[in-house]
Write a protein that holds these residues in place. Structure first.
Motif, PDB file in Angstrom:
ATOM      1  N   UNK A  21       0.839  -1.182   0.000  1.00 16.31           N
ATOM      2  CA  UNK A  21       0.000   0.000   0.000  1.00 16.31           C
ATOM      3  C   UNK A  21       0.881   1.241   0.000  1.00 16.31           C
ATOM      4  N   UNK A  22       0.536   2.195  -0.800  1.00 13.42           N
ATOM      5  CA  UNK A  22       1.364   3.405  -0.904  1.00 13.42           C
ATOM      6  C   UNK A  22       0.993   4.371   0.210  1.00 13.42           C
ATOM      7  N   UNK A  23       1.946   4.724   1.068  1.00 13.24           N
ATOM      8  CA  UNK A  23       1.631   5.661   2.151  1.00 13.24           C
ATOM      9  C   UNK A  23       1.562   7.098   1.661  1.00 13.24           C
ATOM     10  N   UNK A  24       0.752   7.888   2.355  1.00 16.15           N
ATOM     11  CA  UNK A  24       0.691   9.316   2.075  1.00 16.15           C
ATOM     12  C   UNK A  24       1.890  10.033   2.693  1.00 16.15           C
ATOM     13  N   UNK A  25       2.354   9.509   3.844  1.00 14.95           N
ATOM     14  CA  UNK A  25       3.498  10.099   4.517  1.00 14.95           C
ATOM     15  C   UNK A  25       4.130   9.048   5.417  1.00 14.95           C
ATOM     16  N   UNK A  26       5.389   9.300   5.798  1.00 15.64           N
ATOM     17  CA  UNK A  26       6.128   8.405   6.686  1.00 15.64           C
ATOM     18  C   UNK A  26       6.807   9.263   7.745  1.00 15.64           C
ATOM     19  N   UNK A  27       6.681   8.856   8.996  1.00 13.41           N
ATOM     20  CA  UNK A  27       7.312   9.579  10.096  1.00 13.41           C
ATOM     21  C   UNK A  27       8.232   8.619  10.851  1.00 13.41           C
ATOM     22  N   UNK A  28       9.401   9.107  11.214  1.00 13.99           N
ATOM     23  CA  UNK A  28      10.408   8.313  11.918  1.00 13.99           C
ATOM     24  C   UNK A  28      10.503   8.819  13.355  1.00 13.99           C
ATOM     25  N   UNK A  29       9.975   8.055  14.298  1.00 10.25           N
ATOM     26  CA  UNK A  29       9.967   8.481  15.685  1.00 10.25           C
ATOM     27  C   UNK A  29       8.658   9.152  16.051  1.00 10.25           C
ATOM     28  N   UNK A  30       8.488   9.412  17.351  1.00  9.75           N
ATOM     29  CA  UNK A  30       7.275  10.063  17.819  1.00  9.75           C
ATOM     30  C   UNK A  30       7.271  11.526  17.394  1.00  9.75           C
ATOM     31  N   UNK A  31       8.411  12.182  17.528  1.00 11.03           N
ATOM     32  CA  UNK A  31       8.512  13.555  17.060  1.00 11.03           C
ATOM     33  C   UNK A  31       8.813  13.555  15.562  1.00 11.03           C
TER      34      UNK A  31
ATOM     35  N   UNK B  72       7.985   6.604  31.205  1.00 14.38           N
ATOM     36  CA  UNK B  72       7.857   7.907  30.532  1.00 14.38           C
ATOM     37  C   UNK B  72       7.580   7.705  29.044  1.00 14.38           C
ATOM     38  N   UNK B  73       8.243   6.729  28.436  1.00 12.59           N
ATOM     39  CA  UNK B  73       8.002   6.376  27.031  1.00 12.59           C
ATOM     40  C   UNK B  73       6.536   5.998  26.834  1.00 12.59           C
ATOM     41  N   UNK B  74       6.000   5.185  27.733  1.00 15.58           N
ATOM     42  CA  UNK B  74       4.617   4.722  27.608  1.00 15.58           C
ATOM     43  C   UNK B  74       3.646   5.903  27.571  1.00 15.58           C
ATOM     44  N   UNK B  75       3.884   6.891  28.414  1.00 17.76           N
ATOM     45  CA  UNK B  75       2.998   8.051  28.425  1.00 17.76           C
ATOM     46  C   UNK B  75       3.080   8.822  27.116  1.00 17.76           C
ATOM     47  N   UNK B  76       4.291   8.998  26.606  1.00 20.59           N
ATOM     48  CA  UNK B  76       4.454   9.707  25.330  1.00 20.59           C
ATOM     49  C   UNK B  76       3.834   8.917  24.186  1.00 20.59           C
TER      50      UNK B  76
ATOM     51  N   UNK C 288       0.806  10.007  21.766  1.00 14.78           N
ATOM     52  CA  UNK C 288       1.017  10.046  20.323  1.00 14.78           C
ATOM     53  C   UNK C 288      -0.099   9.311  19.585  1.00 14.78           C
ATOM     54  N   UNK C 289      -0.443   8.109  20.059  1.00 15.11           N
ATOM     55  CA  UNK C 289      -1.522   7.359  19.410  1.00 15.11           C
ATOM     56  C   UNK C 289      -2.847   8.101  19.514  1.00 15.11           C
TER      57      UNK C 289
ATOM     58  N   UNK D  89      -6.238   4.199  13.998  1.00 18.73           N
ATOM     59  CA  UNK D  89      -4.860   3.753  14.171  1.00 18.73           C
ATOM     60  C   UNK D  89      -4.809   2.236  14.284  1.00 18.73           C
ATOM     61  N   UNK D  90      -3.822   1.652  13.609  1.00 19.63           N
ATOM     62  CA  UNK D  90      -3.405   0.273  13.856  1.00 19.63           C
ATOM     63  C   UNK D  90      -1.960   0.335  14.315  1.00 19.63           C
ATOM     64  N   UNK D  91      -1.704  -0.054  15.547  1.00 17.89           N
ATOM     65  CA  UNK D  91      -0.353  -0.057  16.099  1.00 17.89           C
ATOM     66  C   UNK D  91       0.071  -1.497  16.337  1.00 17.89           C
ATOM     67  N   UNK D  92       1.303  -1.822  15.958  1.00 16.74           N
ATOM     68  CA  UNK D  92       1.753  -3.198  16.111  1.00 16.74           C
ATOM     69  C   UNK D  92       3.207  -3.228  16.529  1.00 16.74           C
ATOM     70  N   UNK D  93       3.594  -4.363  17.092  1.00 11.29           N
ATOM     71  CA  UNK D  93       4.995  -4.566  17.409  1.00 11.29           C
ATOM     72  C   UNK D  93       5.213  -5.255  18.735  1.00 11.29           C
TER      73      UNK D  93
END
Length: 259
Positions: A72-82, A121-125, A129-130, A139-143
C-alpha cells in the motif's frame, strides 16, 4: 487486507533461518519488523517490485531498529514520535488514506529494572502520540510492546510478577492505553485462550514446552474493531525468539473514518 508483525531479533540472522520463505508464504499487504539490528546498506532484501521498504535505523550499531514493507502506498512516513528521527529507531508511522499504521519496538525495562523509569515515561508519550493520531483517523499499532498484559499472557505469572515485562507498572500502562480508546485485537477474538505466546527464552526446551510470554500485539482504534476479521499467532515459525503475529481486516476502512 493482511498485516504481519515480527520481532526478528536481528534480520540478517533471521534471513539465514527462513525469513524470506515465511515472507513469501504470508503474502502480507503490510509487513512490520522490530529489532532489525541493522544500519543502512548492511542488507539488500529482494522482496519484489510491489513492496516499498521503509527503515528506521538505530544510531547504535547492531541495536533496535524497525522496518515496514508495504504494498500500500503511504501518504506520509514519520520516523519516531517527534518529527525528527529518534536515536533508537523504535517507531515508524505510515499514514494511509483511511488509517495510520504505527510500528513500534517498546524499550525493555532491563532485567534489573534500571530502565523502568524511562520505559514508563516512554509509555505516556506513546499513548499520547496514538491519541493524537486517532483524533485524525483510526490507528493500527503493532509490534513488540515488551509487556505481558494479563496473567493469561504469561506461562509462569506467579514467579515472574515484578520482573521486567511483567511489573505492575508496565501492565498498568498497557491498561491505560487500552482504556484510551484502543483494543488488543488478539484478545478481542480470543479472550480466554491459554498458552498463546509470542516470545520464548532461549533456555533449553523452553519453546518446545511452550513456556512463553505474549508481548507482541496488534492494537486497533476501538471504532474499527467491527472491521477486523481475525488475529493470529504463527507460533510454528522459527528464526527468532519471537514469532510473527497477524491481523486480517476488511480491505476498505472508509466506514470507520467518520466514526
Amino acid at each position: 487486507m493482511k498485516l504481519v508483525s515480527w520481532n526478528v531479533n536481528g534480520l540478517r540472522s533471521c534471513v539465514n533461518k527462513g525469513f524470506l520463505d515465511y515472507f513469501a508464504e504470508a503474502g502480507a499487504d503490510v509487513f512490520c519488523l522490530q529489532e532489525t539490528k541493522l544500519q543502512d546498506g548492511q542488507i539488500e532484501l529482494e522482496l519484489g517490485d510491489e513492496y516499498a521498504q521503509y527503515w528506521n535505523y538505530a544510531e547504535k550499531k547492531g541495536y533496535s531498529g524497525t522496518a515496514v514493507f508495504t504494498r500500500l502506498k503511504p501518504l506520509s512516513v514519520r520516523y519516531g514520535i517527534e518529527e525528527d528521527r529518534e536515536p533508537e529507531g523504535r517507531i515508524l508511522t505510515l499514514e494511509f488514506d483511511e488509517f495510520y499504521l504505527v510500528n513500534v519496538y517498546t524499550p525493555n525495562a532491563k532485567r534489573d529494572l534500571s530502565r523502568l523509569p524511562y520505559r514508563l515515561e516512554w509509555e505516556d508519550r506513546f499513548r499520547g502520540y496514538l491519541q493524537e493520531l486517532d483524533a485524525v483517523k483510526p490507528v493500527l499499532a503493532c509490534g513488540d510492546l515488551n509487556v505481558a498484559h494479563r496473567e493469561i499472557d504469561i506461562k509462569n505469572w506467579r514467579s515472574n510478577r515484578g520482573n521486567s515485562g511483567f511489573t505492575d507498572e508496565e501492565r498498568e500502562k498497557m491498561t491505560r492505553l487500552l482504556n484510551a480508546g484502543f483494543t488488543d485485537t488478539f484478545r478481542h477474538f480470543y479472550p480466554e485462550r491459554n498458552d498463546a505466546f509470542t516470545w520464548w527464552s532461549n533456555m533449553p526446551k523452553v519453546r518446545e514446552r511452550n513456556v512463553g510470554w505474549r508481548i507482541d500485539y496488534f492494537v486497533a482504534s476501538d471504532r474499527i474493531v467491527p472491521l477486523l476479521i481475525d488475529a493470529g499467532i504463527d507460533a510454528h515459525v522459527l528464526g527468532s525468539d519471537h514469532c510473527p503475529i497477524t491481523l486480517q481486516l476488511q480491505d476498505r476502512l472508509e466506514s470507520s473514518s467518520n466514526g
